[in-house]
Design a protein around this motif. Structure first.
Motif, PDB file in Angstrom:
ATOM      1  N   GLY A 235      61.917   7.842 -18.254  1.00  0.00           N
ATOM      2  CA  GLY A 235      63.116   8.027 -17.320  1.00  0.00           C
ATOM      3  C   GLY A 235      63.667   6.647 -17.807  1.00  0.00           C
ATOM      4  O   GLY A 235      64.270   6.404 -18.022  1.00  0.00           O
ATOM      5  N   TYR A 236      62.656   5.252 -17.720  1.00  0.00           N
ATOM      6  CA  TYR A 236      63.438   4.274 -17.992  1.00  0.00           C
ATOM      7  C   TYR A 236      63.788   3.406 -18.784  1.00  0.00           C
ATOM      8  O   TYR A 236      65.385   3.219 -19.667  1.00  0.00           O
ATOM      9  N   PHE A 237      62.748   3.993 -20.175  1.00  0.00           N
ATOM     10  CA  PHE A 237      63.324   4.149 -21.489  1.00  0.00           C
ATOM     11  C   PHE A 237      64.326   4.721 -21.930  1.00  0.00           C
ATOM     12  O   PHE A 237      64.627   4.718 -22.704  1.00  0.00           O
ATOM     13  N   LEU A 238      64.696   5.950 -21.843  1.00  0.00           N
ATOM     14  CA  LEU A 238      66.125   6.721 -21.797  1.00  0.00           C
ATOM     15  C   LEU A 238      67.214   5.987 -21.686  1.00  0.00           C
ATOM     16  O   LEU A 238      67.747   6.085 -22.267  1.00  0.00           O
ATOM     17  N   THR A 239      67.035   4.790 -20.459  1.00  0.00           N
ATOM     18  CA  THR A 239      68.424   4.693 -20.151  1.00  0.00           C
ATOM     19  C   THR A 239      68.619   3.269 -21.134  1.00  0.00           C
ATOM     20  O   THR A 239      69.146   2.522 -21.558  1.00  0.00           O
ATOM     21  N   GLN A 240      66.914   2.590 -22.122  1.00  0.00           N
ATOM     22  CA  GLN A 240      67.274   1.431 -23.179  1.00  0.00           C
ATOM     23  C   GLN A 240      67.777   2.113 -24.732  1.00  0.00           C
ATOM     24  O   GLN A 240      67.583   1.673 -25.180  1.00  0.00           O
ATOM     25  N   VAL A 241      67.561   3.527 -24.546  1.00  0.00           N
ATOM     26  CA  VAL A 241      67.825   4.025 -25.765  1.00  0.00           C
ATOM     27  C   VAL A 241      69.753   3.906 -25.989  1.00  0.00           C
ATOM     28  O   VAL A 241      70.001   4.786 -24.722  1.00  0.00           O
ATOM     29  N   GLY A 242      70.333   4.029 -27.112  1.00  0.00           N
ATOM     30  CA  GLY A 242      71.834   3.911 -26.981  1.00  0.00           C
ATOM     31  C   GLY A 242      71.738   6.010 -27.347  1.00  0.00           C
ATOM     32  O   GLY A 242      71.241   6.271 -27.709  1.00  0.00           O
TER      33      GLY A 242
END
Ligand code: ASP
Length: 514
Positions: free
Chosen positions: A257-264
């Motif tokens: 969930g966290y890294f999902l916010t890190q990809v554009g």
């Protein structure tokens, strides 16, 4: 008819039918195996059925036993003797008398010639009419439990990823996010500690006649460090194939969930759409399965009451009382103190303002279904800004569950106490610390729907090497507790919104309810 009345009605019906079956049908308990009187005691010549003992209390053909008792705490010299030189038939008959005095599901303690004590869990005679009548209820209860277990992995994964990705999207709200998480974790821990203290004080599981057998206990000791190490999955698809690996799934889902916010673009929106969709489907599926709750509860209760009689409920009453008292302490003492001293707000005024949300929580047993009402209530009646309401409450409805957290802790410790007192399961201080951590994670992982807390309990039991049957017993009496703990979950979310709003300098909550 309101759903919870149906569930409560099913409980009562199951109870009555179970009692009727038990009193009208023949269902003798049996110790299985073949016993032969020898001069030095009774020899177990073939160890089958219950007489094979359990893993913790193994018995083998050729073992000679010198005495038996229904109660382990009675001094050994008062046990029924098999080695006092009486006629062989007399001594053999003493075993049958001892068995006949117990119900199936209860334990008989036996002293072996070498002084070791073994316990056997008596079984319902499989040829009895009672066993035949119980079979269909057994089938329905099992199907229902399997359906619940089926939901666990996809529901928890999609709920956590969707929740965390949703928060991360508001990148500019870092400070608010940190405060919110700090509040969620600390109140959940306070709740768990309250639960932990009470369950150790009342010890509802000690010596309880629950009629559960410790099948396949894992004998390895599981320490906190090991739990932490094992939380990190080596192989995600493998973790997904095992409900006992739930912690690994929670860990992975939080990171995902966290890294999902890190990809554009274009990936993030696609994946998010997929996960949100999956979550929506799983919620509907859970709703569908839970429609069967009255039937499931009916079958479960009929099964246990017919097998073990009403005696299982005495320890369950104490367990329910412990959960309720802990919920009351957390919601009427701990959270109001935080409101008063951290939020500088009147707890009574805030509780009055929150009444509509709390009542909805009580009648739906679902934080998620209550969410629209709680947002409206916190914003309109509690006068918290929309920014804080829309940030904290949706997240809180799935992640912050104080009532669920303390309930997990009490439920698991209750069962562990039972297994420890009845069957020598080792429940150490380190295991208690582990339960604190697991209860916290389970409350984070539980979705805001009815009985989610109980489903998550299965994963804690699995992590501790305890069987899931115990949770089935707790499910039978879960609904009233679910209603209460959901109120506490929603109450804590609303207190969090107020405290965070106050810490951001908002003065609206001071006029709450006006
Ligand atoms: N029913 C609870 C809730 O929605 C979760 C639980 O079962 O503990 O908040």
């Amino acid at each position: 008819m309101k759903f919870h009345w149906k569930v409560l009605g099913a409980m009562v019906l199951g109870l009555l039918l179970g009692l009727a079956m038990q009193s009208m049908l023949d269902g003798p308990a049996t110790a299985g195996g073949t016993w032969v009187a020898r001069p030095q005691g009774l020899e177990l010549t073939s160890a089958s059925g219950p007489a094979a003992g359990s893993k913790l209390s193994p018995m083998a053909a050729g073992d000679v036993f010198v005495a038996a008792s229904a109660d382990r705490n009675v001094p050994r010299d008062q046990w029924r003797r098999f080695d006092d030189g009486a006629e062989p038939e007399t001594r053999r008959a003493r075993l049958d008398v001892a068995v006949a005095q117990l119900e199936s599901g209860q334990l008989l303690w036996l002293e072996r010639a070498d002084g070791e004590v073994r316990s056997i869990r008596l079984e319902l005679d499989p040829d009895s009419s009672l066993a035949a009548w119980i079979a269909p209820f057994d089938f329905i209860a099992d199907i229902f439990l399997r359906l619940l277990k089926m939901l666990i992995v996809p529901l928890v994964m999609s709920s956590i990823i969707a929740g965390v990705a949703g928060v991360g999207r508001m990148g500019d709200l870092r400070r608010l996010g940190a405060k919110t998480f700090a509040y969620y974790i600390s109140t959940s821990l306070l709740a768990i500690v309250a639960g932990q203290i009470l369950v150790n004080l009342f010890r509802p599981g000690d010596g309880a006649a629950l009629g559960l057998e410790l099948v396949n206990p894992s004998t390895e000791k599981i320490g906190l460090v090991d739990i932490l190490r094992r939380m990190v999955p080596e192989n995600v698809p493998a973790a997904m194939t095992d409900n006992g690996m739930m912690l690994q799934i929670i860990f992975f889902a939080l990171l995902f969930g966290y890294f999902l916010t890190q990809v554009g673009e274009p990936h993030a929106p696609r994946v998010r759409g997929l996960v949100d969709g999956l979550f929506a489907v799983m919620l509907r599926m859970a709703e569908g399965v839970l429609k069967l709750l009255p039937l499931g509860v009916f079958a479960l209760l009929t099964r246990v009451v017919a097998q073990t009689g009403f005696s299982v409920f005495e320890p369950l009453l104490l367990y329910m009382f412990t959960v309720t008292l802990a919920l009351v302490i957390h919601s009427a003492v701990t959270l109001p103190l935080l409101l008063k001293f951290v939020g500088r707000l009147s707890p009574i005024g805030w509780a009055k303002a929150m009444a509509p949300a709390l009542m909805t929580a009580f009648s739906t047993s679902s934080s998620s279904m209550t969410l629209p009402v709680s947002m409206e209530t916190v914003e309109k009646r509690g006068r918290v800004s929309n920014k804080i309401t829309s940030f904290t409450l949706p997240l809180g409805a799935t992640i912050n569950m104080d009532g669920t957290a303390l309930y997990e802790c009490i439920g698991v410790v209750f069962l562990a106490q039972y297994y420890a007192s009845a069957q020598g399961y080792e429940f150490t201080l380190a295991s208690q610390a582990t339960v604190v951590l697991l209860a916290l994670l389970a409350s984070i992982g539980a979705a805001g729907i009815p009985s989610a807390g109980l489903v998550m309990m299965l994963t804690i039991l699995a992590a501790l090497g305890l069987p899931a049957e115990g949770a089935a017993l707790l499910l039978a009496v879960d609904r009233p507790l679910d209603m209460l703990r959901t109120v506490v979950n929603v109450w804590s979310d609303s207190c969090g919104a107020a405290i965070i709003a106050r810490s951001e300098g908002e003065t609206g909550p001071l006029q709450a309810g006006t």
